[in-house]
Motif scaffolding. Structure first.
Motif, short mmCIF file in Angstrom:
data_model
loop_
_atom_site.label_atom_id
_atom_site.label_comp_id
_atom_site.label_asym_id
_atom_site.label_seq_id
_atom_site.Cartn_x
_atom_site.Cartn_y
_atom_site.Cartn_z
N SER A 1 0.83 -1.14 0.05
CA SER A 1 0.07 0.03 0.15
C SER A 1 0.94 1.17 0.09
O SER A 1 0.30 2.39 -0.14
CB SER A 1 -0.82 0.07 1.38
OG SER A 1 -0.09 0.15 2.38
N THR A 2 2.31 1.11 -0.10
CA THR A 2 3.00 2.40 0.14
C THR A 2 2.93 3.36 -1.16
O THR A 2 3.26 4.47 -1.03
CB THR A 2 4.50 1.68 0.29
OG1 THR A 2 4.96 0.96 -1.01
CG2 THR A 2 4.92 1.39 1.52
N HIS A 3 2.57 2.69 -2.34
CA HIS A 3 2.21 3.54 -3.46
C HIS A 3 1.16 4.41 -3.49
O HIS A 3 0.90 5.18 -4.10
CB HIS A 3 2.32 2.58 -4.61
CG HIS A 3 1.15 1.56 -4.66
ND1 HIS A 3 0.95 0.51 -3.94
CD2 HIS A 3 -0.02 1.74 -5.41
CE1 HIS A 3 -0.30 0.00 -3.93
NE2 HIS A 3 -0.92 0.78 -5.07
N ILE A 4 0.27 4.15 -2.38
CA ILE A 4 -0.89 4.94 -2.21
C ILE A 4 -0.70 5.83 -0.97
O ILE A 4 -1.26 6.87 -1.28
CB ILE A 4 -2.23 3.78 -2.03
CG1 ILE A 4 -2.43 3.14 -3.23
CG2 ILE A 4 -3.44 4.72 -1.49
CD1 ILE A 4 -3.41 2.03 -2.88
N CYS A 5 -0.08 5.35 0.26
CA CYS A 5 -0.20 6.11 1.51
C CYS A 5 1.13 6.44 1.70
O CYS A 5 1.28 6.89 2.99
CB CYS A 5 -0.92 5.37 2.57
SG CYS A 5 -0.44 3.71 2.70
N GLN A 6 2.25 6.38 1.17
CA GLN A 6 3.55 6.89 1.58
C GLN A 6 4.03 8.05 1.00
O GLN A 6 3.82 8.20 -0.13
CB GLN A 6 4.60 5.79 1.53
CG GLN A 6 6.05 6.13 1.78
CD GLN A 6 6.92 4.91 1.96
OE1 GLN A 6 7.53 4.89 3.10
NE2 GLN A 6 7.08 4.34 1.09
N PRO A 7 4.17 9.25 1.50
CA PRO A 7 4.30 10.50 1.11
C PRO A 7 5.66 10.62 0.17
O PRO A 7 5.56 11.16 -0.97
CB PRO A 7 4.60 11.39 2.19
CG PRO A 7 3.92 10.90 3.19
CD PRO A 7 4.05 9.29 3.19
N LEU A 8 6.59 9.83 0.40
CA LEU A 8 7.92 10.02 -0.45
C LEU A 8 7.41 9.19 -1.84
O LEU A 8 8.05 9.51 -2.86
CB LEU A 8 9.13 9.12 0.34
CG LEU A 8 9.76 10.09 1.49
CD1 LEU A 8 10.72 9.14 2.15
CD2 LEU A 8 10.45 11.09 0.59
N ASP A 9 6.75 8.21 -1.56
CA ASP A 9 6.30 7.50 -3.06
C ASP A 9 5.53 8.10 -3.80
O ASP A 9 5.53 8.07 -4.93
CB ASP A 9 5.85 6.06 -2.71
CG ASP A 9 7.13 5.24 -2.27
OD1 ASP A 9 7.83 5.41 -2.44
OD2 ASP A 9 6.63 4.01 -1.77
N ARG A 10 4.44 8.79 -3.07
CA ARG A 10 3.27 9.48 -3.72
C ARG A 10 3.67 10.66 -4.37
O ARG A 10 3.09 10.99 -5.50
CB ARG A 10 2.21 10.11 -3.03
CG ARG A 10 1.37 8.97 -2.38
CD ARG A 10 0.60 8.24 -3.30
NE ARG A 10 -0.14 9.09 -4.21
CZ ARG A 10 -1.49 9.46 -3.98
NH1 ARG A 10 -1.93 9.01 -2.79
NH2 ARG A 10 -2.33 10.28 -4.62
N GLY A 11 4.83 11.42 -3.94
CA GLY A 11 5.10 12.81 -4.46
C GLY A 11 6.57 12.99 -4.62
O GLY A 11 7.31 13.29 -5.67
N VAL A 12 7.45 12.87 -3.69
CA VAL A 12 8.78 13.37 -3.54
C VAL A 12 9.67 12.49 -4.81
O VAL A 12 10.45 13.07 -5.72
CB VAL A 12 9.30 13.09 -2.35
CG1 VAL A 12 11.08 13.55 -2.26
CG2 VAL A 12 8.73 14.10 -1.27
N SER B 1 14.45 20.20 -6.49
CA SER B 1 13.18 20.26 -6.99
C SER B 1 12.41 19.16 -6.17
O SER B 1 11.03 19.51 -5.61
CB SER B 1 12.88 19.82 -8.44
OG SER B 1 13.57 20.75 -9.15
N ALA B 2 12.81 17.93 -6.07
CA ALA B 2 12.14 17.23 -5.17
C ALA B 2 11.88 17.38 -3.88
O ALA B 2 10.73 17.03 -3.37
CB ALA B 2 12.63 15.61 -5.48
N LEU B 3 12.68 17.99 -3.34
CA LEU B 3 12.49 18.21 -1.97
C LEU B 3 12.25 19.85 -1.40
O LEU B 3 12.44 19.91 -0.36
CB LEU B 3 13.94 17.90 -1.07
CG LEU B 3 14.51 16.42 -1.03
CD1 LEU B 3 15.82 16.28 -0.58
CD2 LEU B 3 13.43 15.46 -0.54
N SER B 4 11.59 20.42 -2.60
CA SER B 4 11.01 21.85 -2.27
C SER B 4 9.83 21.65 -1.12
O SER B 4 9.14 20.53 -1.13
CB SER B 4 10.51 22.23 -3.54
OG SER B 4 9.62 21.81 -3.98
N PRO B 5 9.87 22.50 -0.16
CA PRO B 5 8.67 22.39 0.86
C PRO B 5 7.13 22.35 0.11
O PRO B 5 6.39 21.53 0.63
CB PRO B 5 8.75 23.75 1.36
CG PRO B 5 10.13 24.15 1.18
CD PRO B 5 10.47 23.86 -0.05
N SER B 6 6.83 22.94 -0.94
CA SER B 6 5.42 22.71 -1.58
C SER B 6 5.45 21.12 -2.16
O SER B 6 4.45 20.54 -1.89
CB SER B 6 5.60 23.45 -2.74
OG SER B 6 6.37 23.36 -3.78
#
Length: 403
Positions: free
Chosen positions: A316-327, A364-369
């Motif tokens: 389920s990490t591809h759904i609910c883990q922040p690093l996988d979802r965006g960063v 870019s990946a670690l920008s606060p936004s």
């Protein structure tokens, strides 16, 4: 015994024949419907209807069931379907459930149909309880209804506990792969053989270990490099926020994770908490449930520092883990666009190109936004106030398995 069975069968066949010709059941022109009413009234046994071999067993069984359910449930001899007023009522209830955001499973749908049919059934007819296949037939009949697998939500983590956004962390690793042009398609005429593209041995993969907080900040990074010494080309990456560790493999194993947790992760969390004057506040650490994380000695140290460690449900990490979802998604996308393959095929030239691409990609990946958006998309934050949908189990257990 056999003679007695044969005698009953013969008597039953005679009763069925007489009933089929009697005036009482002549009103049913369909022979199958007439037979079903005879069996339903108890005039003959259903086995006598089977033995007549005028219709198949399944058609007789369905017809008898239809007679008992009522005329608005299905047609004689066909699989049970919901029709008429009941059909529109069921469809309306399903739309209400769907718009409310509830997960309407097949089992719940069967219960819904059962309730609707029994509420609207004709008087003096028995209640209907068998709707195992009716739900699937109803879905097939209505193209606007679709079935899909729901996203997993761990109900045990839903709690009123709230953590400060600056004290909610997620740690994960990601492979750093140099874009390879050798596997791209080539265009050629249909009657001509395609050519060959030159390719060199790919540079060995490396791994990036990252930790981010829900307030948009990141902790020091680590790159695992499969070499005996750090290449000269990679030294510009080394800083107070990024370290390069030489490792015997390109993924994070137990010893590597232990080193990262105790030398970088925990000290960074403690430093951040002290800086915010929140020494006694609980922190939340979200990690996956890989076997490399199953080290109770690490989690005892974290527990002493009031760091609550929670693992994700498997797959389920591809759904609910922040690093996988965006960063990491932004990182890989930027790395693919920023990396320019060097004209030279040497490994040193490739490493130089990788370093140049990584510097901009990591920024870019670690920008606060990006980090804040990743936490929001993953569902870890209940709202902007920082309430999170996670908590430790009631008993003092360590994340040897996903909770």
């Amino acid at each position: 015994m056999k003679k007695e069975v044969a005698r009953k069968s013969t008597a039953g066949q005679l009763k069925l024949r007489e009933a089929m010709l009697s005036f009482k059941y002549r009103q049913f022109r369909n022979p199958l419907e007439r037979m079903a009413h005879i069996v339903n009234d108890g005039a003959v046994r259903i086995v006598d209807a089977y033995n007549s071999k005028k219709f198949s067993k399944i058609r007789i069984k369905r017809a008898v069931k239809t007679v008992r359910q009522g005329p608005l449930v299905s047609k004689i001899g066909r699989p049970a379907v919901v029709i008429g007023e009941k059909e529109q009522t069921v469809l309306y209830e399903i739309k209400i459930e769907s718009l409310s955001g509830a997960s309407l499973t097949i089992k719940k749908m069967c219960e819904l149909i059962e309730n609707v049919v029994n509420d609207l059934k004709p008087e003096n007819t028995p209640d209907v309880a068998d709707f195992a296949s009716v739900a699937y037939d109803f879905i097939k009949k209505h193209p606007e209804l679709k079935t899909s697998k729901p996203k997993i939500v761990d109900a045990n983590r839903l709690a009123n506990n709230s953590y400060n956004n600056a004290l909610i962390f997620n740690v994960e690793e990601s492979s750093l792969r140099v874009p390879d042009s050798s596997n791209r398609n080539v265009v050629h005429l249909g009657n001509a053989k395609h050519g060959f593209a030159e390719s060199v041995v790919r540079m060995a993969n490396s791994t990036l270990i990252a930790a981010v907080a829900a307030d948009g900040q990141s902790l020091p990074l680590v790159i695992l490099w499969l070499r005996l010494k750090v290449p000269v080309e990679l030294k510009p990456l080394q800083s107070s926020n990024l370290e390069i560790w030489l490792n015997k493999c390109v993924w994070m194993e137990s010893s590597t994770f232990r080193k990262y947790a105790l030398t970088i992760l925990l000290p960074s969390i403690k430093e951040r908490r002290q800086h915010m004057s929140l020494d006694k506040s609980h922190c939340l650490l979200l990690i996956n449930s890989h076997i490399s994380r199953a080290d109770p000695t690490i989690w005892r140290e974290f527990k002493k520092e009031n760091v609550d460690v929670v693992t994700f449900v498997h797959h389920s990490t591809h759904i609910c883990q922040p690093l996988d979802r965006g960063v990491f998604a932004v990182l890989k996308s930027e790395l693919s666009s920023q990396y320019e393959a060097p004209s030279s095929s040497s490994s040193a030239a490739k490493r130089t190109a990788l370093v140049e691409a990584l510097q901009q990609s990591i920024h870019s990946a670690l920008s606060p936004s990006t980090i804040k958006r990743a936490f929001k998309c993953s569902g870890e934050l209940k709202d902007s106030s920082g309430s999170v949908l996670m908590k430790l189990p009631q008993s003092s257990t360590y994340p040897l398995h996903s909770h």
